[in-house]
Scaffold this motif. Structure first.
Motif, PDB file in Angstrom:
ATOM      1  N   VAL A  15      -3.250  11.989  -0.046  1.00  0.00           N
ATOM      2  CA  VAL A  15      -2.106  11.226   0.457  1.00  0.00           C
ATOM      3  C   VAL A  15      -1.767  10.152  -0.571  1.00  0.00           C
ATOM      4  CG1 VAL A  15      -1.234   9.695   2.260  1.00  0.00           C
ATOM      5  CG2 VAL A  15      -2.711  11.619   2.868  1.00  0.00           C
ATOM      6  N   VAL A  16      -0.523  10.155  -1.036  1.00  0.00           N
ATOM      7  CA  VAL A  16      -0.038   9.133  -1.956  1.00  0.00           C
ATOM      8  C   VAL A  16       0.516   7.972  -1.133  1.00  0.00           C
ATOM      9  CG1 VAL A  16       1.552   8.603  -3.831  1.00  0.00           C
ATOM     10  CG2 VAL A  16       0.507  10.876  -3.693  1.00  0.00           C
ATOM     11  N   CYS A  17      -0.074   6.809  -1.282  1.00  0.00           N
ATOM     12  CA  CYS A  17       0.354   5.611  -0.543  1.00  0.00           C
ATOM     13  C   CYS A  17       1.089   4.687  -1.508  1.00  0.00           C
ATOM     14  CB  CYS A  17      -0.853   4.906   0.068  1.00  0.00           C
ATOM     15  SG  CYS A  17      -1.829   5.903   1.195  1.00  0.00           S
ATOM     16  N   ASP A  18       2.404   4.632  -1.398  1.00  0.00           N
ATOM     17  CA  ASP A  18       3.214   3.842  -2.316  1.00  0.00           C
ATOM     18  C   ASP A  18       3.488   2.468  -1.717  1.00  0.00           C
ATOM     19  OD1 ASP A  18       4.921   2.881  -4.231  1.00  0.00           O
ATOM     20  OD2 ASP A  18       6.617   4.139  -3.660  1.00  0.00           O
ATOM     21  N   GLU A  19       2.703   1.472  -2.123  1.00  0.00           N
ATOM     22  CA  GLU A  19       2.848   0.106  -1.590  1.00  0.00           C
ATOM     23  C   GLU A  19       2.972   0.136  -0.070  1.00  0.00           C
ATOM     24  OE1 GLU A  19       2.705  -2.689  -3.178  1.00  0.00           O
ATOM     25  OE2 GLU A  19       3.364  -2.465  -5.247  1.00  0.00           O
ATOM     26  N   PRO A  20       2.031   0.762   0.647  1.00  0.00           N
ATOM     27  CA  PRO A  20       2.234   0.990   2.084  1.00  0.00           C
ATOM     28  C   PRO A  20       2.149  -0.255   2.960  1.00  0.00           C
ATOM     29  CG  PRO A  20       0.020   1.645   1.444  1.00  0.00           C
ATOM     30  CD  PRO A  20       0.747   1.295   0.176  1.00  0.00           C
ATOM     31  N   VAL A  21       1.666  -1.384   2.420  1.00  0.00           N
ATOM     32  CA  VAL A  21       1.537  -2.589   3.247  1.00  0.00           C
ATOM     33  C   VAL A  21       2.322  -3.772   2.696  1.00  0.00           C
ATOM     34  CG1 VAL A  21      -0.717  -1.904   4.157  1.00  0.00           C
ATOM     35  CG2 VAL A  21      -0.597  -3.288   2.080  1.00  0.00           C
TER      36      VAL A  21
ATOM     37  N   GLY B 219     -12.034  12.587   5.533  1.00  0.00           N
ATOM     38  CA  GLY B 219     -12.368  12.993   4.176  1.00  0.00           C
ATOM     39  C   GLY B 219     -11.164  13.117   3.267  1.00  0.00           C
ATOM     40  N   VAL B 220     -10.072  12.456   3.621  1.00  0.00           N
ATOM     41  CA  VAL B 220      -8.853  12.529   2.811  1.00  0.00           C
ATOM     42  C   VAL B 220      -8.964  11.574   1.626  1.00  0.00           C
ATOM     43  CG1 VAL B 220      -7.652  10.736   4.124  1.00  0.00           C
ATOM     44  CG2 VAL B 220      -6.320  12.483   2.921  1.00  0.00           C
ATOM     45  N   THR B 221      -8.309  11.937   0.521  1.00  0.00           N
ATOM     46  CA  THR B 221      -8.297  11.106  -0.676  1.00  0.00           C
ATOM     47  C   THR B 221      -6.943  10.414  -0.793  1.00  0.00           C
ATOM     48  OG1 THR B 221      -9.843  12.567  -1.832  1.00  0.00           O
ATOM     49  CG2 THR B 221      -8.480  11.128  -3.198  1.00  0.00           C
ATOM     50  N   TYR B 222      -6.945   9.138  -1.198  1.00  0.00           N
ATOM     51  CA  TYR B 222      -5.703   8.395  -1.387  1.00  0.00           C
ATOM     52  C   TYR B 222      -5.452   8.122  -2.868  1.00  0.00           C
ATOM     53  CZ  TYR B 222      -6.358   7.111   3.563  1.00  0.00           C
ATOM     54  OH  TYR B 222      -6.550   7.133   4.917  1.00  0.00           O
ATOM     55  N   VAL B 223      -4.195   8.218  -3.257  1.00  0.00           N
ATOM     56  CA  VAL B 223      -3.723   7.568  -4.480  1.00  0.00           C
ATOM     57  C   VAL B 223      -2.945   6.353  -3.988  1.00  0.00           C
ATOM     58  CG1 VAL B 223      -2.228   7.700  -6.487  1.00  0.00           C
ATOM     59  CG2 VAL B 223      -3.638   9.661  -5.863  1.00  0.00           C
ATOM     60  N   PHE B 224      -3.548   5.178  -4.126  1.00  0.00           N
ATOM     61  CA  PHE B 224      -3.018   3.959  -3.520  1.00  0.00           C
ATOM     62  C   PHE B 224      -2.356   3.117  -4.607  1.00  0.00           C
ATOM     63  CE2 PHE B 224      -2.949  -0.158  -1.575  1.00  0.00           C
ATOM     64  CZ  PHE B 224      -2.834   0.082  -0.207  1.00  0.00           C
ATOM     65  N   ILE B 225      -1.031   2.976  -4.521  1.00  0.00           N
ATOM     66  CA  ILE B 225      -0.248   2.256  -5.529  1.00  0.00           C
ATOM     67  C   ILE B 225       0.066   0.860  -4.985  1.00  0.00           C
ATOM     68  CG2 ILE B 225       1.882   2.266  -6.890  1.00  0.00           C
ATOM     69  CD1 ILE B 225       1.976   5.345  -6.277  1.00  0.00           C
TER      70      ILE B 225
END
Length: 252
Positions: A93-99, A122-128
């Motif tokens: 899951v790509v999280c683009d400035e989610p907060v 067990g999901v992997t994040y790409v957290f931007i």
């Protein structure tokens, strides 16, 4: 082939207001990915059950399924966005400035939801993110970029405690730190000059026009990848720099 890949990679967008269709209920929004990926659409009864499960996963009630985005707070909307991203059971899951668009107290709640889901599913994040405290809280490994290029990569504690690239060191020094009991502070680094245009990228090292450590070599040669092992034997800590900072060294 691309459609199958997209099913494995989903995204949580920055703006929980603009990323949800105001004319769709929470149930319709969460089930929207199934309209495209029809090979994984659950049956009618299973569909409603799955939507309730996803709402529960992100901390919402089953009764919220029939409410519309305008009836939710910003944090609740972002939870719906997270549930929608999980509807296809993705690997990434790509999280683009989610907060970044949320109040601080709500940010903490959403980050806790993301952390809990990572452990449970067990999901992997790409957290931007540009918020260093958020990055340190959520990430196992950190990648620092400057003008669209990776300049440093490593395990979170290694990057934060012993940055190797001058740009990373400057970022860390700019982050506010509370010292209720006194103690040492990180050396403050003030960069000079303007950020170059991405349409006219400097030769050699992209950071050289703002780096006090830059020498002639930095203008003529692209920096190599300088790597070192981590203290706990984990993955390498790399930096693209002709003169990377050594552990415990000062800026100068």
């Amino acid at each position: 082939e691309l459609l199958a890949w997209r099913r494995r990679v989903q995204m949580v967008f920055q703006d929980p207001f603009a990323s949800l269709n105001a004319r769709m209920s929470a149930a319709d929004l969460i089930g929207e990915p199934w309209r495209t990926h029809r090979d994984v659409v659950p049956g009618a009864g299973a569909r409603e059950k799955r939507i309730r499960e996803l709402l529960d996963l992100v901390g919402l009630r089953a009764g919220d399924a029939h409410r519309y985005p305008n009836e939710f707070s910003g944090g609740q909307r972002q939870r719906i966005g997270i549930a929608r991203a999980l509807a296809l059971d993705p690997d990434l899951v790509v999280c683009d400035e989610p907060v970044s668009a949320l109040d601080l107290s709500v940010q903490a709640q959403v980050l806790n939801v993301l952390s809990d889901l990572r452990t449970r599913l067990g999901v992997t994040y790409v957290f931007i993110s540009h918020d260093l405290s958020v990055v340190r809280h959520i990430s196992d490994r950190v990648t620092v970029m400057y003008l669209g290029k990776v300049v440093e990569h490593g395990e979170t504690d290694e990057v934060f405690e012993t940055p190797r690239h001058p740009y990373t060191a400057a970022l860390m020094s700019a982050a506010p730190v509370l010292h209720p009991g006194g103690g040492s502070r990180r050396e403050e680094i003030q960069l000079r000059g303007e950020i170059p245009s991405p349409f006219d990228i400097p030769s050699g090292c992209r950071f050289r026009t703002r780096c006090p450590r830059a020498e002639e070599r930095c203008a003529s040669e692209a920096p190599p990848v300088a790597a070192r092992g981590t203290a706990d034997g984990g993955g390498p800590h790399t930096a693209l720099c002709h003169f990377p900072l050594a552990a415990g060294s000062s800026w100068a």
